[in-house]
Motif scaffolding. Structure first.
Motif, mmCIF file in Angstrom:
data_model
loop_
_atom_site.group_PDB
_atom_site.id
_atom_site.type_symbol
_atom_site.label_atom_id
_atom_site.label_comp_id
_atom_site.label_asym_id
_atom_site.label_seq_id
_atom_site.Cartn_x
_atom_site.Cartn_y
_atom_site.Cartn_z
ATOM 1 N N GLN A 69 0.847 -1.181 0.000
ATOM 2 C CA GLN A 69 0.000 0.000 0.000
ATOM 3 C C GLN A 69 0.886 1.234 0.000
ATOM 4 O O GLN A 69 1.510 1.560 0.999
ATOM 5 C CB GLN A 69 -0.918 -0.008 1.235
ATOM 6 C CG GLN A 69 -1.915 -1.143 1.255
ATOM 7 C CD GLN A 69 -2.872 -1.096 0.088
ATOM 8 O OE1 GLN A 69 -3.371 -0.031 -0.276
ATOM 9 N NE2 GLN A 69 -3.131 -2.254 -0.527
ATOM 10 N N PRO B 23 0.623 5.167 -1.396
ATOM 11 C CA PRO B 23 -0.177 6.181 -2.092
ATOM 12 C C PRO B 23 0.556 6.816 -3.261
ATOM 13 O O PRO B 23 -0.068 7.394 -4.150
ATOM 14 C CB PRO B 23 -0.464 7.212 -0.994
ATOM 15 C CG PRO B 23 0.587 6.986 0.053
ATOM 16 C CD PRO B 23 0.868 5.519 0.008
ATOM 17 N N PRO C 201 -0.164 3.949 -6.566
ATOM 18 C CA PRO C 201 -1.480 3.358 -6.272
ATOM 19 C C PRO C 201 -1.963 2.363 -7.324
ATOM 20 O O PRO C 201 -3.100 2.410 -7.764
ATOM 21 C CB PRO C 201 -2.371 4.604 -6.232
ATOM 22 C CG PRO C 201 -1.763 5.516 -7.241
ATOM 23 C CD PRO C 201 -0.268 5.290 -7.133
#
Length: 286
Positions: free
Chosen positions: A255, A257, A260
């Motif tokens: 994960q 950001p 993504p």
């Protein structure tokens, strides 16, 4: 003399890429080009340029390219015996001269550009690219993939001959040893990268870049950290290839950001998956 698989893999490890590797025989190439022509007719050229993404899950002939024995033999030599097909995409650069001709012939009668006279876009962007035409900025593939635990190997399987005039792939040998480099938003119009990013020129020694010309049916492969890009297609010929990305089963999504990316089309294509980090999508083939 044709290099052995061991020699090819050693070169790949050292330089971060290979090119001119035989893959498709003439009949296989003919079936692939016929298949892509059907997709062009069905979806249109604008869509076919970059939006035929992960269609290996839909068409049997596309999956056969992604699992071609010669492709997988090399990929297994690079990544190991247990391999996941991560992602695929057809990438086409259509002829600039053809587009310029069409644009010229579509102009109004009071246009100063006569029909039949080809226009060229010559304004450079950052000293590297012709302004406004589709190109691929200097980048590293791994920048866009939210996973760790293994490298990504990207294959370009040529459906057309590729050379300098129609936008050949360019790589910087050994650049994969530098690790992940910063990417910034590109100011150049026409960058085909989805995120419109590029590596700043001052971080690169572009004078060391080499071209990776291919004959239709051959393939190139490069490491996810290898810096690469390509210029616009300034020819009267199409430049189409099937890009296939593979990872070892040890890789796992993270994960992040800043990266993504989701993985909705992964398929185990070689060996066994003891980790189950990615789903093994059962393709609905036509």
């Amino acid at each position: 003399m044709t290099p052995s698989l061991t020699e090819l893999c050693a070169t790949y490890c050292d330089r971060g890429f290979l090119t001119g590797v035989p893959a498709l025989d003439p009949k296989e190439l003919e079936r692939a080009t016929e298949g892509f022509s059907r997709l062009e007719r069905e979806f249109g050229l604008e869509y076919a340029q970059y939006s035929l993404h992960n269609v290996h899950l839909k068409y049997r002939w596309v999956m056969s390219l992604a699992t071609h024995p010669k492709v997988l033999e090399l990929i297994k030599g690079i990544l190991g015996p247990n391999v996941i097909l991560l992602d695929s995409r057809f990438i086409c650069k259509y002829p600039t001269k053809q587009k310029s001709h069409e644009a010229a012939c579509g102009k109004q009668q009071n246009s100063s550009t006569p029909c039949g006279e080809l226009q060229y876009y010559s304004a450079p962007c950052g000293g590297q690219h012709n302004h406004g035409l589709p190109f691929v900025a200097w980048h590293q593939d791994i920048r866009y993939w939210g996973f760790e635990g293994g490298s990504v190997a990207s294959v370009w399987l040529a459906l057309d001959d590729v050379d300098r005039e129609n936008g050949v792939l360019q790589v910087i040998p050994g650049s994969h040893h530098q690790g992940l480099l910063p990417h910034i938003t590109s100011l150049c119009m026409g960058n085909m990268l989805t995120a419109n990013q590029e590596i700043p020129d001052h971080l690169l020694n572009t004078s060391e870049a080499v071209e990776c010309p291919l004959q239709a049916g051959q393939m190139s492969v490069h490491d996810g950290l290898t810096v690469h890009g390509s210029e616009p297609n300034l020819s009267t010929r199409r430049r189409c290839g099937f890009v296939i990305r593979y990872v070892p089963t040890s890789a796992y999504p993270v994960q992040d950001p800043d990266r993504p990316r989701t993985f909705n089309a992964t398929v185990l294509v070689s060996g066994v998956d003891e980790y189950h980090h990615f789903p093994n999508n059962a393709p609905n083939l036509q």
